[in-house]
Structure formats: structure tokens, C-alpha cells
Design an enzyme around this catalytic site. Structure first.
Site, short mmCIF file in Angstrom:
data_model
loop_
_atom_site.label_atom_id
_atom_site.label_comp_id
_atom_site.label_asym_id
_atom_site.label_seq_id
_atom_site.Cartn_x
_atom_site.Cartn_y
_atom_site.Cartn_z
N THR A 57 -8.34 -3.23 -1.16
CA THR A 57 -8.97 -4.50 -1.51
C THR A 57 -10.05 -4.88 -0.50
O THR A 57 -11.16 -5.25 -0.86
CB THR A 57 -7.90 -5.61 -1.60
OG1 THR A 57 -6.98 -5.26 -2.62
CG2 THR A 57 -8.52 -6.96 -1.93
N GLN A 81 1.99 -5.84 -3.28
CA GLN A 81 2.33 -5.90 -1.85
C GLN A 81 3.67 -5.19 -1.62
O GLN A 81 3.99 -4.28 -2.35
CB GLN A 81 2.38 -7.35 -1.35
CG GLN A 81 1.00 -8.03 -1.25
CD GLN A 81 0.55 -8.64 -2.55
OE1 GLN A 81 1.30 -9.30 -3.23
NE2 GLN A 81 -0.69 -8.41 -2.90
N THR A 125 -6.16 -11.54 3.04
CA THR A 125 -7.26 -10.88 2.34
C THR A 125 -8.38 -11.88 2.02
O THR A 125 -9.39 -11.49 1.45
CB THR A 125 -6.75 -10.26 1.02
OG1 THR A 125 -6.17 -11.32 0.25
CG2 THR A 125 -5.70 -9.19 1.27
N ASP A 148 0.81 -1.23 0.00
CA ASP A 148 0.00 0.00 0.00
C ASP A 148 0.84 1.27 0.00
O ASP A 148 0.43 2.29 0.56
CB ASP A 148 -0.95 0.03 1.22
CG ASP A 148 -1.80 -1.21 1.30
OD1 ASP A 148 -2.29 -1.63 0.24
OD2 ASP A 148 -1.97 -1.76 2.40
N ASN A 163 -5.30 -10.10 -4.30
CA ASN A 163 -5.09 -9.55 -2.95
C ASN A 163 -4.59 -8.11 -3.05
O ASN A 163 -4.72 -7.33 -2.12
CB ASN A 163 -4.10 -10.41 -2.13
CG ASN A 163 -2.81 -10.73 -2.86
OD1 ASN A 163 -2.71 -10.51 -4.06
ND2 ASN A 163 -1.83 -11.25 -2.15
N ALA A 164 -3.99 -7.77 -4.19
CA ALA A 164 -3.48 -6.41 -4.40
C ALA A 164 -4.62 -5.48 -4.79
O ALA A 164 -5.64 -5.92 -5.32
CB ALA A 164 -2.43 -6.42 -5.50
N GLY A 165 -4.42 -4.21 -4.53
CA GLY A 165 -5.40 -3.22 -4.98
C GLY A 165 -4.63 -1.96 -5.31
O GLY A 165 -4.05 -1.33 -4.43
N HIS A 166 -4.55 -1.62 -6.57
CA HIS A 166 -3.81 -0.43 -6.97
C HIS A 166 -4.79 0.68 -7.34
O HIS A 166 -5.60 0.53 -8.24
CB HIS A 166 -2.89 -0.74 -8.15
CG HIS A 166 -1.70 -1.55 -7.75
ND1 HIS A 166 -0.83 -2.11 -8.64
CD2 HIS A 166 -1.24 -1.89 -6.53
CE1 HIS A 166 0.11 -2.76 -7.98
NE2 HIS A 166 -0.12 -2.64 -6.70
N GLY A 201 0.53 14.25 -3.66
CA GLY A 201 -0.92 14.28 -3.87
C GLY A 201 -1.35 13.06 -4.66
O GLY A 201 -0.55 12.15 -4.86
N PRO A 234 -9.14 -0.82 7.97
CA PRO A 234 -8.29 0.31 8.33
C PRO A 234 -6.83 -0.14 8.40
O PRO A 234 -6.55 -1.25 8.87
CB PRO A 234 -8.78 0.73 9.71
CG PRO A 234 -9.80 -0.25 10.14
CD PRO A 234 -10.08 -1.20 9.03
N ARG A 235 -5.92 0.68 7.88
CA ARG A 235 -4.50 0.33 7.94
C ARG A 235 -3.91 0.80 9.27
O ARG A 235 -4.30 1.87 9.76
CB ARG A 235 -3.74 0.99 6.79
CG ARG A 235 -4.20 0.48 5.45
CD ARG A 235 -3.47 1.21 4.32
NE ARG A 235 -3.97 0.79 3.02
CZ ARG A 235 -4.14 1.59 1.98
NH1 ARG A 235 -3.86 2.88 2.08
NH2 ARG A 235 -4.60 1.12 0.84
N GLY A 288 1.47 3.01 -2.54
CA GLY A 288 1.02 3.91 -3.61
C GLY A 288 1.76 3.63 -4.91
O GLY A 288 1.97 4.54 -5.72
N LYS A 289 2.12 2.36 -5.12
CA LYS A 289 2.87 2.00 -6.33
C LYS A 289 2.08 2.24 -7.61
O LYS A 289 2.62 2.65 -8.61
CB LYS A 289 3.25 0.50 -6.29
CG LYS A 289 4.17 0.13 -5.17
CD LYS A 289 4.40 -1.36 -5.12
CE LYS A 289 3.22 -2.16 -4.66
NZ LYS A 289 2.78 -1.98 -3.29
P1 IMP Z 1 -2.68 -12.71 1.60
O1 IMP Z 1 -1.74 -12.13 0.58
O2 IMP Z 1 -4.13 -12.44 1.29
O3 IMP Z 1 -2.40 -14.17 1.86
O4 IMP Z 1 -2.43 -11.96 3.00
C1 IMP Z 1 -1.21 -12.09 3.71
C2 IMP Z 1 -0.77 -10.77 4.35
O5 IMP Z 1 -0.42 -9.86 3.32
C3 IMP Z 1 -1.88 -10.10 5.18
O6 IMP Z 1 -1.27 -9.41 6.25
C4 IMP Z 1 -2.46 -9.08 4.21
O7 IMP Z 1 -3.06 -7.98 4.87
C5 IMP Z 1 -1.20 -8.67 3.46
N1 IMP Z 1 -1.51 -8.17 2.11
C6 IMP Z 1 -1.84 -8.87 1.02
N2 IMP Z 1 -2.03 -8.06 -0.04
C7 IMP Z 1 -1.77 -6.82 0.39
C8 IMP Z 1 -1.74 -5.55 -0.25
O8 IMP Z 1 -2.00 -5.39 -1.46
N3 IMP Z 1 -1.41 -4.49 0.54
C9 IMP Z 1 -1.09 -4.62 1.85
N4 IMP Z 1 -1.10 -5.79 2.49
C10 IMP Z 1 -1.42 -6.88 1.77
#
Ligand code: IMP
Length: 424
Positions: free
Chosen positions: A297, A221, A131, A14, A39-42, A413, A301-302, A16-17
Site C-alpha cells: 500500500t 492486516q 498508512t 503482509d 490500508n490493506a494491499g493484497h 513462490g 520497506p518492511r 501473503g493472504k
Molecule cells: P492504520 O491501519 O493505517 O491505522 O495503521 C496502523 C498500523 O497497522 C501501522 O503500523 C501500519 O503499518 C499497520 N498496517 C495497516 N495495514 C497494514 C497492512 O495491510 N499490512 C501491514 N501492516 C499494516
């Protein structure tokens, strides 16, 4: 221009890539993702519109460019189908087999893997905080030689044989398959939608490099979530560092590669696991609310805290970073004091200057802080380092010294234009 630029997350994800990939992509011919899955969210902001991509590389919005996913990625075909629809709506036209390449070697996330991810998390005394997108179980099946690759998934006879073998071998899988027939059918049907995009991505990348093309490689990640070098077991299941890029896409671009890390000017983490600089005070609330720190994703809250220069230096050294992008710098404006962890203090081991391999040691570490004066008012969102308040410039220079890596851009920004650059 290097033939390959690799951009990785230098913290716990996270950073901000997505936005920087989107900016750098204008000079690239191909944008490639090498690990992880949905699991990623850009998050990108294009013409004022917020777009979150989970699987397709963020470069997909540039005309005439190829977006591709390499062998080390895990693909959820149903989620990919939805994402292709979403992109079509925003772009006004669909991605074509010329503009999107999916590696035949990439593994497929099945409905079973998603189920197992949820079950494992709820059965663990100390959950990872995944996730729940089936990422870990898909990589586990891949390593156990039980998985299915995308190139095989699009051959219906192969998928049928694979399903039969899995049902024969695993009673739980069989029960899931029999009880969720409709879900499995939609999954199987999605193969037709993805089939036109599936190809030998790695072979095409070799050809592209030989043809002088520029490849931008996008990490998902962050390096501290790397399966080998992160805070195991509180990590994701893939190689998120530079090594993962070459493992997934092939190392043909190695001799030309320039590696850039993206870090926030502070630290965030989603999910469980140690985070020495985590804050539970007013400063932490400032970072969370001004930085809008909610997962792209899962919406979770972070956790927020001060910049951890011990962890960042570890990543800079391990990944051999050529430069660092310091993102969300504007979020620090208005803080009276800004702190940076420059070492850890451990109750038994004393002062630690190096990031420990052991998450239990890290959990007991207290940060040793260096304090920096903050600045009042907003910083300029564009221009050069010399346009910044002297306190901000001092903070950047100190970080460069602490982590031994040059800061090559500062994010100020959310739009493509919001960046401040070194003077020379
Ligand atoms: P998984 O990748 O869903 O197996 O999750 C394993 C760990 O990686 C957990 O702590 C997730 O919150 C973290 N994680 C997975 N994808 C992201 C991401 O895109 N951003 C931040 N943390 C992530």
C-alpha cells in the site's frame, strides 16, 4: 467442504493472504472481507500480471462469484471507484451488483478522516506509523457515533444533513469542508457510483448459508495488529482476528467455520511497534531482498526478522486456528542457519513463554532462539512435504510442535501453482 472458511493473517500483516484467498476462492460462492479499509494491499499474480487490491476481496477475479464487504469494513468511496475501474480493465468487464455487495452498515472514510490521520501522526511524539488512509479516525468516529454509514451516504439528503451537523459541531471539520469544497464534492459524487452495489450484506449471507453456499472470509492486516489483542497502541483500529469476522459479517456461519492462519516462514512488520526478532544483519538483508519486502500500500520497506514462534503460538491459540499456511518458504533457501524464537528473555521478568500483553515489556524482550540447519539450492515449488530437503521438513515439523497447529500448505513462490502440501 465447510460452509465457511476464514483466512486470517497470523502475524503483523503482509503474510501473503491475497494469493491464498485467490487459490481457495475457486471453491467458494462468496468471498467476504470483514474489517479494515484501503490500508490493506493484497498482491495477486494473474496470468503473469501483478495486481494489488486494496478494498475489493481478492476473490473478485473468479467467474460467477460474489465479492462482498461486511459491516465492519471502512470504505473509501473514491478509492473504491478507482479500484472498480482497475478491475474492469483487467477482467475486460465490470463488476455488477450481482457480483459485488457492499454492506450498507459499513462506514465511509471521509476526506476529513484522512486529514486527521495525517495530522495525528505528525503530532505524536511516538507515531504509530499508520498508512495515513484515514482508518483510525473513521473507526473512532464510528465508535463516537459521528460517522456515516454507506447506506446513508448514498442518500444525498442524509449526507447533506450529516455534513451540516458535523460542521455545526466541529469548527475544524467546518474549516476543512469549506476550504476543500472540490475534494468534498468528488467524495459526495462517488456515492452514485457505489449506490448500485450497496445492500444488506449480512442478511444475504444468512440466506446464502441456509442455501448451503460456501463463504470464504478474508482477513486484512494480521492478528498481532488487532485493536484488542495486538501490540496496542501499535495496531490498526479493527478486529483483525476471528472475532472480528463474526462481529462484522454475523455469526450465522459459526458452527461450520474452519479457521486458517497465514504466516510467513519468517516475520515482517511495517510501521512502528516492538518486534523482538527484528534483524539488522546479513540474514535480515537476505529476507528483505529475496522476499521483496516492501509494503503493497505505502511502498515502505518492511522490517524483517526470524520467525517468532511465541507470537505465532499466541495467535494460533487465541484464534483457535485449525491450520496454518506457511508462506514464502522459498525465501529461506540459501541461509546457512535458520533461527526461530521459542521464548523471550526479559531483563526483569526472566524467561517468558507467553506473548506479553504489554508492548513495553515486549520491547525489552530478547528472543531465545533455536537454530535449524538451512539448505542449499532452491526447493521444489510444487509437490509434497517429502519432496522437500530434510532440513526444510524438519523446520516445518518443529514449527508445528512449537505452535501446536498443523501446517496444511507451504507457499513456495508467487503464482497460484506454487504450493507444497503434506503427504497425507
Ligand atoms: P492504520 O491501519 O493505517 O491505522 O495503521 C496502523 C498500523 O497497522 C501501522 O503500523 C501500519 O503499518 C499497520 N498496517 C495497516 N495495514 C497494514 C497492512 O495491510 N499490512 C501491514 N501492516 C499494516
Amino acid at each position: 467442504m465447510p460452509r465457511m472458511t476464514i483466512l486470517i493473517g497470523a502475524q503483523w500483516g503482509d503474510e501473503g493472504k491475497g494469493r491464498w484467498i485467490d487459490i481457495l476462492a475457486k471453491d467458494a460462492d462468496i468471498v467476504a472481507r470483514y474489517q479494515g479499509g484501503n490500508n490493506a494491499g493484497h498482491t495477486l499474480y494473474i496470468q503473469g500480471e501483478k495486481i494489488v487490491l486494496h478494498q475489493v476481496p481478492s476473490g473478485a477475479f473468479h467467474e460467477g462469484q460474489v465479492a462482498c464487504l461486511g459491516a465492519g469494513v471502512v470504505i473509501n468511496p473514491l478509492a473504491m471507484q478507482d479500484e472498480l475501474e482497475k478491475i474492469k480493465k483487467i477482467k475486460g468487464k465490470p463488476l455488477t451488483p450481482e457480483s459485488l455487495w457492499l454492506s450498507a452498515r459499513a462506514h465511509v472514510i471521509t476526506p476529513w478522516s484522512i486529514e486527521v490521520d495525517g495530522l495525528r501522526e505528525s503530532s505524536l511524539k511516538q507515531p504509530i506509523g499508520t498508512t495515513k488512509r484515514g482508518i483510525g479516525p473513521t473507526y473512532a468516529d464510528k465508535a463516537a457515533r459521528l460517522g456515516i454509514r454507506l447506506g446513508h451516504f448514498i442518500k444525498s439528503s442524509y449526507t447533506q444533513k450529516w455534513l451540516e451537523a458535523r460542521c455545526e459541531q466541529d469548527e475544524n471539520f467546518k474549516r476543512h469542508y469549506q476550504e476543500r469544497k472540490q475534494e468534498w464534492q468528488s467524495f459526495i459524487d462517488s456515492a452514485k457510483v457505489l449506490a448500485p452495489f450497496v445492500c444488506d450484506v449480512e442478511g444475504r449471507l444468512v440466506d446464502a448459508l441456509a442455501d448451503n453456499k460456501h463463504i470464504l472470509v478474508e482477513g486484512a492486516q494480521g492478528a498481532l495488529l488487532d485493536i484488542d489483542h495486538g501490540t496496542y497502541p501499535f495496531v490498526t483500529s479493527s478486529g483483525t482476528g476471528v472475532g472480528g469476522a463474526f462481529q462484522s459479517l454475523g455469526a450465522a456461519g459459526r458452527k461450520w467455520a474452519k479457521v486458517i492462519g497465514v504466516a510467513k516462514a519468517y516475520t515482517t512488520r511495517v510501521g512502528e511497534g516492538p518486534m523482538p526478532t527484528e534483524l539488522h544483519d546479513e540474514a535480515g538483508r537476505h529476507l528483505a531482498s529475496k522476499g521483496a519486502e516492501f509494503g503493497a500500500t505505502t511502498g515502505r520497506p518492511r522490517r524483517c526478522g526470524w520467525l517468532d514462534a511465541v507470537a505465532l503460538k499466541y495467535v494460533c491459540q487465541l484464534s483457535g486456528l485449525d491450520g496454518l499456511i506457511l508462506n514464502k518458504f522459498d525465501i529461506l533457501s540459501g541461509l546457512e542457519v535458520i533461527r526461530v524464537a521459542v521464548a523471550y528473555e526479559h531483563p526483569k521478568l526472566g524467561r517468558l513463554d507467553r506473548f506479553p500483553w504489554d508492548h513495553e515489556v515486549l520491547a525489552d524482550c530478547k528472543p531465545v532462539y533455536r537454530d535449524f540447519a538451512g539448505w542449499k539450492g532452491d526447493i521444489p515449488t510444487q509437490g509434497h512435504f517429502s519432496d522437500l530437503p530434510p532440513q526444510a521438513l524438519h523446520y516445518i515439523t518443529a514449527i508445528e510442535e512449537l505452535v501446536g497447529t498443523r501446517v496444511m500448505m507451504v507457499g513456495t513462490g508467487v503464482t497460484r501453482q506454487d504450493a507444497v502440501f503434506p503427504n497425507s
